[in-house]
Design a protein around this motif. Structure first.
Motif, PDB file in Angstrom:
ATOM      1  N   ARG A   4     -16.319 -34.819  15.994  1.00  0.00           N
ATOM      2  CA  ARG A   4     -15.067 -34.110  15.020  1.00  0.00           C
ATOM      3  C   ARG A   4     -14.401 -35.394  14.933  1.00  0.00           C
ATOM      4  NH1 ARG A   4     -10.855 -31.894  19.776  1.00  0.00           N
ATOM      5  NH2 ARG A   4      -8.739 -31.622  18.002  1.00  0.00           N
ATOM      6  N   ARG A   5     -14.748 -37.125  15.270  1.00  0.00           N
ATOM      7  CA  ARG A   5     -13.670 -37.429  14.105  1.00  0.00           C
ATOM      8  C   ARG A   5     -14.804 -38.012  12.946  1.00  0.00           C
ATOM      9  NH1 ARG A   5     -13.617 -43.962  17.553  1.00  0.00           N
ATOM     10  NH2 ARG A   5     -12.074 -44.830  15.213  1.00  0.00           N
ATOM     11  N   MET A   6     -15.614 -38.108  13.074  1.00  0.00           N
ATOM     12  CA  MET A   6     -16.937 -38.024  12.009  1.00  0.00           C
ATOM     13  C   MET A   6     -16.139 -37.288  10.512  1.00  0.00           C
ATOM     14  SD  MET A   6     -20.735 -39.421  11.770  1.00  0.00           S
ATOM     15  CE  MET A   6     -21.558 -38.011  13.030  1.00  0.00           C
ATOM     16  N   THR A   7     -15.412 -35.568  11.098  1.00  0.00           N
ATOM     17  CA  THR A   7     -15.545 -34.845  10.341  1.00  0.00           C
ATOM     18  C   THR A   7     -13.981 -35.204   9.948  1.00  0.00           C
ATOM     19  OG1 THR A   7     -16.852 -32.786  11.403  1.00  0.00           O
ATOM     20  CG2 THR A   7     -14.990 -32.276   9.568  1.00  0.00           C
ATOM     21  N   ARG A   8     -13.129 -35.627  10.922  1.00  0.00           N
ATOM     22  CA  ARG A   8     -11.742 -35.881  10.142  1.00  0.00           C
ATOM     23  C   ARG A   8     -11.150 -37.545   9.425  1.00  0.00           C
ATOM     24  NH1 ARG A   8      -8.381 -36.493  15.756  1.00  0.00           N
ATOM     25  NH2 ARG A   8      -6.688 -37.219  13.576  1.00  0.00           N
ATOM     26  N   THR A   9     -12.567 -38.226   9.744  1.00  0.00           N
ATOM     27  CA  THR A   9     -12.116 -39.229   8.786  1.00  0.00           C
ATOM     28  C   THR A   9     -12.589 -38.706   7.844  1.00  0.00           C
ATOM     29  OG1 THR A   9     -13.186 -40.388  10.687  1.00  0.00           O
ATOM     30  CG2 THR A   9     -13.722 -41.643   8.377  1.00  0.00           C
ATOM     31  N   LEU A  10     -14.185 -38.587   7.359  1.00  0.00           N
ATOM     32  CA  LEU A  10     -14.723 -37.500   5.976  1.00  0.00           C
ATOM     33  C   LEU A  10     -13.161 -36.610   4.931  1.00  0.00           C
ATOM     34  CD1 LEU A  10     -17.491 -36.414   6.686  1.00  0.00           C
ATOM     35  CD2 LEU A  10     -17.585 -38.742   5.201  1.00  0.00           C
ATOM     36  N   LEU A  11     -12.970 -35.925   5.679  1.00  0.00           N
ATOM     37  CA  LEU A  11     -11.432 -35.056   5.535  1.00  0.00           C
ATOM     38  C   LEU A  11     -10.117 -36.247   5.402  1.00  0.00           C
ATOM     39  CD1 LEU A  11     -11.911 -32.124   7.963  1.00  0.00           C
ATOM     40  CD2 LEU A  11     -12.516 -32.802   5.145  1.00  0.00           C
ATOM     41  N   GLY A  12     -10.264 -37.097   5.727  1.00  0.00           N
ATOM     42  CA  GLY A  12      -9.487 -38.181   5.707  1.00  0.00           C
ATOM     43  C   GLY A  12      -9.439 -39.065   4.128  1.00  0.00           C
ATOM     44  N   LYS A  13     -10.524 -39.100   3.763  1.00  0.00           N
ATOM     45  CA  LYS A  13     -11.224 -40.146   3.075  1.00  0.00           C
ATOM     46  C   LYS A  13     -11.840 -39.140   1.538  1.00  0.00           C
ATOM     47  CE  LYS A  13     -10.505 -43.908   5.065  1.00  0.00           C
ATOM     48  NZ  LYS A  13      -9.505 -44.782   4.788  1.00  0.00           N
ATOM     49  N   TRP A  14     -10.557 -38.169   1.922  1.00  0.00           N
ATOM     50  CA  TRP A  14     -11.288 -36.872   0.689  1.00  0.00           C
ATOM     51  C   TRP A  14     -11.801 -37.391  -1.088  1.00  0.00           C
ATOM     52  CZ3 TRP A  14      -8.376 -36.397  -3.562  1.00  0.00           C
ATOM     53  CH2 TRP A  14      -6.759 -36.528  -3.108  1.00  0.00           C
ATOM     54  N   HIS A  15     -10.443 -38.494  -1.169  1.00  0.00           N
ATOM     55  CA  HIS A  15     -10.856 -38.937  -2.142  1.00  0.00           C
ATOM     56  C   HIS A  15     -12.067 -39.699  -2.801  1.00  0.00           C
ATOM     57  CE1 HIS A  15      -8.960 -41.797   0.393  1.00  0.00           C
ATOM     58  NE2 HIS A  15      -9.452 -42.929  -0.896  1.00  0.00           N
ATOM     59  N   LEU A  16     -12.589 -40.508  -1.302  1.00  0.00           N
ATOM     60  CA  LEU A  16     -13.666 -40.938  -2.162  1.00  0.00           C
ATOM     61  C   LEU A  16     -14.962 -39.905  -1.453  1.00  0.00           C
ATOM     62  CD1 LEU A  16     -12.963 -44.373   0.378  1.00  0.00           C
ATOM     63  CD2 LEU A  16     -12.918 -43.762  -2.303  1.00  0.00           C
ATOM     64  N   THR A  17     -14.800 -38.521  -0.204  1.00  0.00           N
ATOM     65  CA  THR A  17     -15.995 -38.109  -0.507  1.00  0.00           C
ATOM     66  C   THR A  17     -16.105 -36.997  -1.441  1.00  0.00           C
ATOM     67  OG1 THR A  17     -15.347 -38.347   1.814  1.00  0.00           O
ATOM     68  CG2 THR A  17     -16.285 -35.926   0.922  1.00  0.00           C
ATOM     69  N   ILE A  18     -15.442 -36.493  -1.930  1.00  0.00           N
ATOM     70  CA  ILE A  18     -15.548 -35.438  -3.644  1.00  0.00           C
ATOM     71  C   ILE A  18     -16.348 -35.722  -4.697  1.00  0.00           C
ATOM     72  CG2 ILE A  18     -14.225 -34.349  -5.126  1.00  0.00           C
ATOM     73  CD1 ILE A  18     -12.465 -32.969  -3.044  1.00  0.00           C
ATOM     74  N   PRO A  19     -15.875 -36.949  -5.289  1.00  0.00           N
ATOM     75  CA  PRO A  19     -16.525 -38.112  -5.891  1.00  0.00           C
ATOM     76  C   PRO A  19     -18.362 -38.693  -5.749  1.00  0.00           C
ATOM     77  CG  PRO A  19     -14.699 -39.194  -5.789  1.00  0.00           C
ATOM     78  CD  PRO A  19     -14.552 -37.754  -4.715  1.00  0.00           C
ATOM     79  N   GLY A  20     -18.421 -38.568  -4.738  1.00  0.00           N
ATOM     80  CA  GLY A  20     -19.897 -39.264  -4.301  1.00  0.00           C
ATOM     81  C   GLY A  20     -20.451 -38.275  -4.017  1.00  0.00           C
ATOM     82  N   VAL A  21     -19.775 -37.266  -3.231  1.00  0.00           N
ATOM     83  CA  VAL A  21     -20.682 -35.311  -3.756  1.00  0.00           C
ATOM     84  C   VAL A  21     -20.808 -34.924  -4.898  1.00  0.00           C
ATOM     85  CG1 VAL A  21     -20.580 -33.024  -3.085  1.00  0.00           C
ATOM     86  CG2 VAL A  21     -20.054 -34.328  -1.732  1.00  0.00           C
ATOM     87  N   LEU A  22     -19.648 -35.201  -5.786  1.00  0.00           N
ATOM     88  CA  LEU A  22     -19.881 -34.488  -7.132  1.00  0.00           C
ATOM     89  C   LEU A  22     -21.364 -35.432  -7.944  1.00  0.00           C
ATOM     90  CD1 LEU A  22     -16.448 -34.284  -8.363  1.00  0.00           C
ATOM     91  CD2 LEU A  22     -18.218 -32.272  -7.894  1.00  0.00           C
ATOM     92  N   LEU A  23     -21.433 -36.859  -7.638  1.00  0.00           N
ATOM     93  CA  LEU A  23     -22.299 -37.627  -8.539  1.00  0.00           C
ATOM     94  C   LEU A  23     -23.455 -37.444  -7.716  1.00  0.00           C
ATOM     95  CD1 LEU A  23     -22.416 -39.856  -9.812  1.00  0.00           C
ATOM     96  CD2 LEU A  23     -22.527 -41.459  -7.772  1.00  0.00           C
ATOM     97  N   SER A  24     -23.778 -37.054  -6.365  1.00  0.00           N
ATOM     98  CA  SER A  24     -24.968 -36.767  -6.408  1.00  0.00           C
ATOM     99  C   SER A  24     -24.955 -34.842  -6.904  1.00  0.00           C
ATOM    100  CB  SER A  24     -24.769 -36.289  -4.029  1.00  0.00           C
ATOM    101  OG  SER A  24     -24.270 -36.990  -3.874  1.00  0.00           O
ATOM    102  N   LEU A  25     -24.499 -34.386  -7.116  1.00  0.00           N
ATOM    103  CA  LEU A  25     -25.009 -32.816  -7.800  1.00  0.00           C
ATOM    104  C   LEU A  25     -25.585 -33.775  -9.164  1.00  0.00           C
ATOM    105  CD1 LEU A  25     -22.154 -30.717  -6.759  1.00  0.00           C
ATOM    106  CD2 LEU A  25     -24.366 -30.104  -6.303  1.00  0.00           C
ATOM    107  N   VAL A  26     -24.491 -34.347  -9.364  1.00  0.00           N
ATOM    108  CA  VAL A  26     -24.929 -34.686 -11.182  1.00  0.00           C
ATOM    109  C   VAL A  26     -26.192 -35.439 -10.686  1.00  0.00           C
ATOM    110  CG1 VAL A  26     -24.540 -36.086 -13.365  1.00  0.00           C
ATOM    111  CG2 VAL A  26     -22.440 -34.819 -11.899  1.00  0.00           C
ATOM    112  N   ILE A  27     -26.964 -35.836 -10.131  1.00  0.00           N
ATOM    113  CA  ILE A  27     -28.223 -36.707 -10.394  1.00  0.00           C
ATOM    114  C   ILE A  27     -29.095 -35.539  -9.792  1.00  0.00           C
ATOM    115  CG2 ILE A  27     -29.281 -38.600  -9.010  1.00  0.00           C
ATOM    116  CD1 ILE A  27     -26.740 -40.098  -8.657  1.00  0.00           C
TER     117      ILE A  27
END
Length: 259
Positions: A4-27
């Motif tokens: 639960r805490r990890m999920t809250r952390t990733l959602l709170g850092k959405w400005h870092l999570t979303i670009p990372g996932v998009l970069l993974s999709l591009v690769i």
């Protein structure tokens, strides 16, 4: 760290999570395009012995000799030579397998007169062509071997096609596996780095809090300072108010005495 805490952390850092996932999709997409596709084809042939001179009307398909299975195994061994690939393939990355049993065969059947050809190539038409080339190479090897053994031509064992080369079939698992692995790895690396950075920041905050001699955070210290200042102001107002009351009482006493 709980899920639960990890999920809250990733959602709170959405400005870092979303670009990372998009970069993974591009690769992942780039790897999917870089890895060459594969097309598969297959075919089946069978060893057939020639009809006997005393029985010209006999059907060779009704008289399979057990030795035909041994001949098929010898032919398969000759085809599995590393030099065979250069003879039957013109595209880099092509592969083939020649076996004595098909994928549907179960159990131990011993030597069989059937030969199963399976090919893969990055070129669609090449995979089917490889099947026919392998069959031709097998026939030539079989003919040369019988010539070396001084077998009469009318007694030759022949290799007959049972199943023609199947239409090329796209093998999706090669590209999909590479792209999927890249996507999963990118997402895991992104989440891992974000959680690691958050853990480092939390550790620094805890160390800073423990090293504080007062035992309070910066916000608590500011609040204590504001409270102290408020108390000081109140005490000063009280100290000023008391002499004023004393002066008022003295002036009242003086007036009463003069009267």
């Amino acid at each position: 760290m709980t899920l639960r805490r990890m999920t809250r952390t990733l959602l709170g850092k959405w400005h870092l999570t979303i670009p990372g996932v998009l970069l993974s999709l591009v690769i992942s997409g780039l790897i999917f395009n870089v890895v060459p596709p594969l097309y598969a084809s297959s075919g089946v042939a069978v060893m057939v012995q020639a009809g006997h001179t005393s029985a010209r009307t006999s059907n060779p398909l009704l008289s399979f000799d057990p030795s035909l299975g041994t001949t098929a195994q010898i032919t398969i061994a000759s085809l599995n030579n590393p030099d065979t690939l250069s003879e039957v393939s013109v595209a880099a990355g092509s592969t083939f397998s020649v076996k004595n049993a098909g994928p549907e065969t179960t159990g131990v059947l011993g030597a069989q007169p059937f030969i199963y050809f399976n090919t893969q190539s990055p070129i669609a038409g090449e995979s089917a062509a490889m099947v026919y080339r392998l069959m031709d190479v097998a026939r030539q090897n079989l003919t040369d071997r019988q010539k070396d053994l001084k077998v009469r031509a009318k007694n030759y064992i022949s290799l007959q096609t049972v199943v023609e080369a199947t239409p090329p079939k796209y093998v999706v698992n090669t590209q999909a596996a590479a792209a999927g692995a890249a996507l999963l790895g990118g997402v895991l690396v992104t989440c891992g780095l974000i959680l690691l950075w958050e853990h480092v920041l939390s550790s620094r905050r805890r160390v800073k809090s423990v090293s504080d001699p007062v035992g309070n955070s910066a916000r608590e210290r500011v609040a204590s300072w504001e409270e102290a200042e408020r108390l000081n102001i109140g005490s000063r107002e009280a100290s000023l108010k008391i002499p004023a009351e004393l002066l008022a009482m003295n002036s009242t006493n003086i007036k009463s005495n003069s009267g």
